[in-house]
Design a protein around this motif. Structure first.
Motif, short mmCIF file in Angstrom:
data_model
loop_
_atom_site.label_atom_id
_atom_site.label_comp_id
_atom_site.label_asym_id
_atom_site.label_seq_id
_atom_site.Cartn_x
_atom_site.Cartn_y
_atom_site.Cartn_z
N LEU A 145 -0.75 -8.66 -15.25
CA LEU A 145 -1.36 -8.10 -14.04
C LEU A 145 -0.54 -6.94 -13.48
O LEU A 145 -1.10 -6.00 -12.91
N GLY A 146 0.78 -6.96 -13.68
CA GLY A 146 1.62 -5.85 -13.23
C GLY A 146 1.27 -4.54 -13.93
O GLY A 146 1.39 -3.46 -13.34
N ASP A 147 0.82 -4.63 -15.19
CA ASP A 147 0.40 -3.42 -15.93
C ASP A 147 -0.80 -2.78 -15.25
O ASP A 147 -0.89 -1.56 -15.12
N ILE A 148 -1.73 -3.65 -14.84
CA ILE A 148 -2.98 -3.17 -14.23
C ILE A 148 -2.69 -2.55 -12.86
O ILE A 148 -3.13 -1.45 -12.55
N GLY A 149 -1.92 -3.27 -12.05
CA GLY A 149 -1.59 -2.76 -10.72
C GLY A 149 -0.84 -1.44 -10.78
O GLY A 149 -1.11 -0.51 -10.01
N TRP A 150 0.08 -1.35 -11.73
CA TRP A 150 0.87 -0.13 -11.86
C TRP A 150 -0.02 1.06 -12.23
O TRP A 150 0.11 2.15 -11.67
N ALA A 151 -0.92 0.84 -13.19
CA ALA A 151 -1.80 1.93 -13.65
C ALA A 151 -2.67 2.44 -12.50
O ALA A 151 -2.88 3.65 -12.33
N ILE A 152 -3.18 1.51 -11.71
CA ILE A 152 -4.04 1.88 -10.59
C ILE A 152 -3.25 2.70 -9.57
O ILE A 152 -3.67 3.78 -9.14
N ALA A 153 -2.08 2.22 -9.19
CA ALA A 153 -1.30 2.90 -8.15
C ALA A 153 -0.81 4.26 -8.62
O ALA A 153 -0.84 5.24 -7.85
N GLN A 154 -0.39 4.35 -9.88
CA GLN A 154 0.13 5.66 -10.31
C GLN A 154 -0.99 6.69 -10.34
O GLN A 154 -0.77 7.86 -10.00
N HIS A 155 -2.20 6.27 -10.68
CA HIS A 155 -3.33 7.22 -10.70
C HIS A 155 -3.65 7.71 -9.29
O HIS A 155 -3.84 8.91 -9.06
N ALA A 156 -3.68 6.79 -8.34
CA ALA A 156 -3.97 7.17 -6.95
C ALA A 156 -2.85 8.03 -6.36
O ALA A 156 -3.12 9.06 -5.71
N GLU A 157 -1.63 7.61 -6.60
CA GLU A 157 -0.50 8.30 -5.97
C GLU A 157 -0.27 9.68 -6.58
O GLU A 157 0.17 10.60 -5.88
N ALA A 158 -0.63 9.85 -7.85
CA ALA A 158 -0.53 11.18 -8.48
C ALA A 158 -1.44 12.18 -7.77
O ALA A 158 -1.21 13.38 -7.81
N ARG A 159 -2.47 11.66 -7.11
CA ARG A 159 -3.39 12.52 -6.36
C ARG A 159 -3.06 12.51 -4.86
O ARG A 159 -3.88 12.94 -4.04
#
Ligand code: MF3
Ligand code: CO
Ligand code: CO
Length: 267
Positions: A145-159
């Motif tokens: 689940l940490g993989d999923i959460g990380w991917a989501i946050a990095q995509h949002a925060e990159a923007r």
């Protein structure tokens, strides 16, 4: 609430509940227009679920929630209560549907644009949808689940958007909200290890401004503290031996497209 692993018979029931929840969103879409009240949307969904689908709207009376759907407009993050106010041109609104059919829950939400909306709002909605798609793409046995959460946050925060932390996705089945908690942030290689037969939601809430939330005095409505816009999309997902199945997919969504290739469609 423990993590539950669904049997083949239970998975078939989850497929049915998921399909019904998706069909409510498809049904309501043409009604989300300037001038309609969110109470009218609630009434339509309630009637469709109860009479046409012979199912149960899970939010109604859930811990005292007074309506059958959640409608979260503009700076409302989630759990907005339908009321007599009219939607106006330029609003963006999340409609969140959960149905119970044959004892099992299907939970899904999407953003709607009311007439013409700002490019800012469209970008936020598109990014939130991409966050959901990125998370779904990672679902398979052995993923964490940490993989999923990380991917989501990095995509949002990159923007330069932020991710709400106080609310999260959840296991789902006979129970509306069961373990595991599906955080929309985290560290790769950490957290619960997914196994085939699990069903859970991914439902990232992405803010244009800061991540902080405020609960309104009605006890339900969650808004951004800084009044910035917020967007959310939600699907119920099954972990399969091969990867995943999106139980609440709508007819116009193509989950076979690689995440990098799909384009968000405005409606
Ligand atoms: N459907 C929401 C979710 O995604 C929960 C709504 S609970 C309610 O988990 F009581 F506000 F309806
Ligand atoms: Co949910
Ligand atoms: Co929901």
């Amino acid at each position: 609430m423990p993590v539950t692993f669904k049997t083949p018979v239970e998975i078939e029931k989850m497929r049915t509940a998921g399909r019904l929840a998706a069909e409510v969103l498809e049904m309501i879409e043409p009604h989300v227009v300037p001038g309609v009240t969110t109470d009218e949307l609630d009434r339509r969904c309630h009637q469709y679920i109860v009479e046409h689908q012979q199912a149960v709207p899970a939010p109604l009376n859930y811990h005292g929630f007074p309506k059958s759907i959640c409608t979260s407009i503009n700076h409302v993050i989630c759990h907005g209560i339908p009321n007599e106010k009219r939607l106006k041109e330029g609003d963006v609104v999340n409609v969140d549907i959960t149905v119970i059919k044959d004892g099992f829950h299907g939970d899904t939400s999407m953003m709607f644009q009311v007439g013409n909306t700002s490019i800012k709002a469209q970008r936020l909605m598109a990014t939130a949808y991409e966050c959901l798609r990125l998370g779904i793409a990672l679902v398979r046995p052995g993923a964490r689940l940490g993989d999923i959460g990380w991917a989501i946050a990095q995509h949002a925060e990159a923007r330069h958007y932020s991710v709400v932390r106080e609310y999260c996705g959840h296991g789902i089945g006979r129970v509306f909200h069961e373990d595991p908690q599906v955080l929309h942030y985290g560290q790769p290689g950490t957290g619960y290890v997914l196994q085939a037969g699990m069903t859970f939601t991914i439902e990232p809430m992405i803010n244009a401004g800061k991540r902080h939330v405020r609960l309104l005095p009605d006890g339900w409505t969650v808004v951004t503290k800084d009044h910035s816009l917020s967007a959310q999309w939600e699907h119920t997902v099954l972990v399969t031996a091969e990867g995943h199945e999106v139980l609440t997919a709508r007819g116009n969504e193509d989950f076979k497209l690689p995440v990098e290739e799909f384009r968000y469609q405005a409606s």
